[in-house]
Design a protein around this motif. Structure first.
Motif, mmCIF file in Angstrom:
data_model
loop_
_atom_site.group_PDB
_atom_site.id
_atom_site.type_symbol
_atom_site.label_atom_id
_atom_site.label_comp_id
_atom_site.label_asym_id
_atom_site.label_seq_id
_atom_site.Cartn_x
_atom_site.Cartn_y
_atom_site.Cartn_z
ATOM 1 N N VAL A 5 -3.617 9.668 5.526
ATOM 2 C CA VAL A 5 -4.658 9.071 4.695
ATOM 3 C C VAL A 5 -4.400 9.356 3.221
ATOM 4 C CG1 VAL A 5 -7.119 9.170 4.167
ATOM 5 C CG2 VAL A 5 -6.343 9.246 6.539
ATOM 6 N N LYS A 6 -4.472 8.315 2.414
ATOM 7 C CA LYS A 6 -4.276 8.472 0.976
ATOM 8 C C LYS A 6 -5.615 8.464 0.244
ATOM 9 C CE LYS A 6 -2.288 5.455 -2.445
ATOM 10 N NZ LYS A 6 -1.365 4.339 -2.569
ATOM 11 N N ALA A 7 -6.532 7.631 0.701
ATOM 12 C CA ALA A 7 -7.824 7.551 0.026
ATOM 13 C C ALA A 7 -8.855 6.932 0.962
ATOM 14 C CB ALA A 7 -7.714 6.702 -1.240
ATOM 15 N N PHE A 61 -3.926 4.139 3.792
ATOM 16 C CA PHE A 61 -2.871 5.034 4.251
ATOM 17 C C PHE A 61 -1.759 5.129 3.209
ATOM 18 C CE2 PHE A 61 -4.963 3.309 8.031
ATOM 19 C CZ PHE A 61 -5.448 4.501 8.551
#
Lengths: 141, 309
Positions: A5-7, A61
């Motif tokens: 997960v990026k944000a 992602f």
């Protein structure tokens, strides 16, 4: 695949009307997700709910792919709709702008319970009543 | 038009009230972003609950802006009597073509000897006739060719795949590995994903890359394969170490025919030993590791021995 997960961004926006203008454009473009891809998909999924605010929680992602789920409308939106007012009070302590019955609070609580993480309808009702008070809307029996 | 971005960092409890307030002022709504996400640290299913969030809204920067900002500050001031609340920050934001702006994050990538992955909108690229070009847009399925694990898998695939093979892509995501396999000469690719969106995206991408006839994309998992008699020359499994290990405990090795090969991705160096141990238990022999240069993503190549070995 390794989905990291990026944000996580929640957009509180109008059903069926997503477009690249703010807040959607700036909120999503910085994370490099396919903006028009999101708007098309969101509008398709919410087309039958135009007139409501339907939040979308988007998980982005690390490779720029994303998924999103629709959430229940914001509590204040549901309260205003139930109380039949356009706006909350600018100063809730001094100025009351409307009323909600306990039954209406219960209905909103049932709807919001999954997203509030509340264990019981009673706990959710407390949260809804709190929000109503902050908006200058009284809860009556 | 120019905009003024209003933002506040709030705790989970205040976030809804602040978002609701900003909703009244902001153009078309608000964006609420979870703070403190460490890139590469969280899997999809172990994201901790939000403790702090940034709430943002955008006001048109016109003649009403100063008045709107003042009213918003006053309303937040009232709210701060009930919750402790930071001051809002106001930043000017230039109007941009956001519908295009996100694309700067993507560039074509050349991988292995012949593979070339490009975003669909970038067409003026120099390729040679031998290149295997795959065009993909990032979207709602994982695998755009930018992830190191996917890149290592593609390189391994190019080395290992024999033309005419029957291939399994387990956890196909965007379909990137299946499409590459088709373009590298596989006879057929059976692509599975437990996410129905991924299945649809794989079908669309296969079609756009002209390899739809070679790829069957279906909603399904390892279980659906084990009940069928299908066995593959090559299995591509680019998921996560934990899931690969679980599947090994569930007879993953049996989907590879004796003498067949498999490529496993989505794991890091520290997970590689555990994955290799799990592969051995399901009858596969780890043969090679590929490690990301300057990183810790690993791809493992393995094979299933012939029955008489």
């Amino acid at each position: 695949m390794a989905k990291k997960v990026k944000a996580i961004v929640t957009l509180q926006i109008n059903a069926g009307k997503a477009n690249p203008a703010p807040p959607i454009g700036p909120a999503l473009a910085q994370h490099g997700i396919n903006l028009m891809g999101f708007c098309k998909e969101y509008n398709a999924r919410t087309a039958n709910r135009v007139g409501e605010i339907v939040p979308a929680q988007i998980t982005i992602f690390t490779d720029g792919s994303f998924k999103f789920e629709l959430k229940s409308p914001p509590t204040s939106f549901l309260i205003k709709k139930a109380a039949g007012v356009d706006k909350g009070s600018a100063n809730a302590k001094l100025q009351k702008v409307g009323k909600l019955t306990r039954k209406q609070v219960r209905e909103i609580a049932e709807l919001k319970k999954p997203d509030l993480g509340a264990l019981s309808t009673e706990a959710a009702m407390k949260a809804i009543e709190g929000t109503a008070r902050q908006m200058g809307i009284e809860v009556v029996d | 038009m120019k905009w003024i971005e209003v933002s506040l960092s709030v705790d989970g409890e205040a976030a809804e009230a602040v978002s609701d307030l900003l909703q009244e002022y902001g153009y078309q709504g608000v964006a609420i972003e979870q703070e403190g996400i460490m890139p590469e640290a969280w899997d999809e299913d172990n994201v901790p609950p939000a403790t702090r969030l940034t709430v943002r809204a955008y006001l048109p920067d016109d003649e009403t802006a100063p008045q709107q900002m003042q009213r918003l500050k006053t309303a937040l001031g009232h709210m701060s009597l009930m919750y402790p609340m930071p001051q809002p920050a106001f930043y000017p934001v230039d109007d941009k073509d956001w519908a295009e702006a996100w694309k700067v994050h993507y560039k074509p990538v050349r991988l292995g000897k012949r593979l070339f992955i490009r975003p669909r909108w970038i067409t003026d690229v120099e390729t040679s006739p031998d290149d295997v070009v795959i065009a993909l847009d990032p979207g709602m399925a994982f695998g755009t060719g930018t992830h190191p694990s996917t890149q290592l898998c593609l390189q391994a695939l190019e080395d290992v795949l024999k033309p005419g093979s029957v291939v399994l892509d387990l956890g196909c995501g965007s379909g990137i590995l299946a499409i590459a396999a088709a373009k590298l000469g596989a006879a057929h690719i059976h692509a599975l994903d437990i996410d129905p969106i991924a299945v649809q995206v794989t079908q669309d991408n296969a079609h756009d890359n002209g390899v739809a006839p070679q790829i069957t994309a279906l909603h399904g998992s390892l279980d659906s394969l084990l009940t069928s008699a299908r066995r593959f020359d090559l299995a591509l499994v680019n998921i996560l170490a934990r899931i690969i290990i679980q599947m090994c405990d569930n007879h993953l090795g049996e989907v590879v025919r004796p003498g067949g090969r498999a490529i496993f991705g989505g794991l890091t160096l520290e997970q590689a030993d555990a994955v290799e141990a799990a592969l051995r238990k399901t009858g596969l022999v780890p043969a090679k590791r590929r490690v990301q240069p300057d990183g810790d993503w690993v791809v493992i190549e393995a094979y299933r021995p012939h029955d008489d070995d």
